[in-house]
Design a protein around this motif. Structure first.
Motif, PDB file in Angstrom:
ATOM      1  N   CYS A  48       0.971  -1.065   0.122  1.00 55.16           N
ATOM      2  CA  CYS A  48      -0.163   0.046  -0.117  1.00 55.16           C
ATOM      3  C   CYS A  48       0.958   1.269   0.096  1.00 55.16           C
ATOM      4  CB  CYS A  48      -0.936  -0.050   1.141  1.00 55.16           C
ATOM      5  SG  CYS A  48      -0.180   0.212   2.822  1.00 55.16           S
ATOM      6  N   CYS A  53       3.576   0.922   7.085  1.00 52.14           N
ATOM      7  CA  CYS A  53       2.837  -0.335   7.132  1.00 52.14           C
ATOM      8  C   CYS A  53       3.718  -1.367   7.096  1.00 52.14           C
ATOM      9  CB  CYS A  53       1.963  -0.146   5.859  1.00 52.14           C
ATOM     10  SG  CYS A  53       0.679  -1.802   5.645  1.00 52.14           S
ATOM     11  N   CYS A  55       3.555  -3.886   5.092  1.00 53.89           N
ATOM     12  CA  CYS A  55       3.914  -4.237   3.925  1.00 53.89           C
ATOM     13  C   CYS A  55       5.246  -3.731   3.648  1.00 53.89           C
ATOM     14  CB  CYS A  55       2.759  -3.975   2.943  1.00 53.89           C
ATOM     15  SG  CYS A  55       2.475  -2.272   2.662  1.00 53.89           S
ATOM     16  N   HIS A  63      -0.233  -7.072   1.701  1.00 54.95           N
ATOM     17  CA  HIS A  63      -1.776  -7.264   1.853  1.00 54.95           C
ATOM     18  C   HIS A  63      -2.255  -8.181   0.725  1.00 54.95           C
ATOM     19  CE1 HIS A  63      -1.465  -3.565   4.287  1.00 54.95           C
ATOM     20  NE2 HIS A  63      -0.737  -3.008   3.317  1.00 54.95           N
TER      21      HIS A  63
HETATM   22 ZN   LIG Z   1       0.280  -1.671   3.597  1.00 51.82          ZN
END
Ligand SMILES: [Zn+2]
Length: 122
Positions: A48, A53, A55, A63
């Motif tokens: 993202c 995050c 990720c 995600h």
């Molecule tokens: Zn993310």
């Protein structure tokens, strides 16, 4: 019509009959094919835009999976997002589409053989 010509014709007729029987068998298979859907169902993991995050962590926890249906519409690739449940259904239908395509190709091959037979016969 000479004797040898009659023989050839009879063998062409029986070959055509066999091709027609195989054609009918393929038609029978069509009856069991459910809904068909052109395109492919895929899934991917994604990052993202949030720089903090998970990720972006090391190792990253991406995600998804996000499911999508990709197909060509008027020469352009069109992608639609799907829920996992929708993806499972569409996957089935896509499999049916491949089966239908395979059967149609087999029918076309039978047609080619039939045309070759009648063209080769007197
Ligand atoms: Zn993310």
């Amino acid at each position: 019509m000479s004797k040898s010509t009659e023989k050839r014709t009879a063998s062409v007729d029986s070959s055509l009959q066999r091709l027609q029987e195989r054609h009918r068998a393929l038609l029978g298979e069509l009856q069991h094919i459910g809904l068909v859907l052109r395109g492919s169902i895929g899934h991917r993991l994604a990052r993202c835009g949030n720089p903090t995050c998970r990720c972006k962590a090391n190792p990253p926890i991406l995600h998804g999976p996000y499911y999508m249906w990709t197909r060509k519409v008027a020469g352009k690739t069109v992608t639609a997002m799907l829920s996992p449940e929708q993806a499972a259904l569409c996957q089935d239908w896509s499999r049916n589409m491949r089966k239908l395509d395979r059967i149609v190709r087999q029918m076309q091959a039978l047609g080619l053989r039939a045309a070759a037979l009648v063209r080769a016969s007197p």
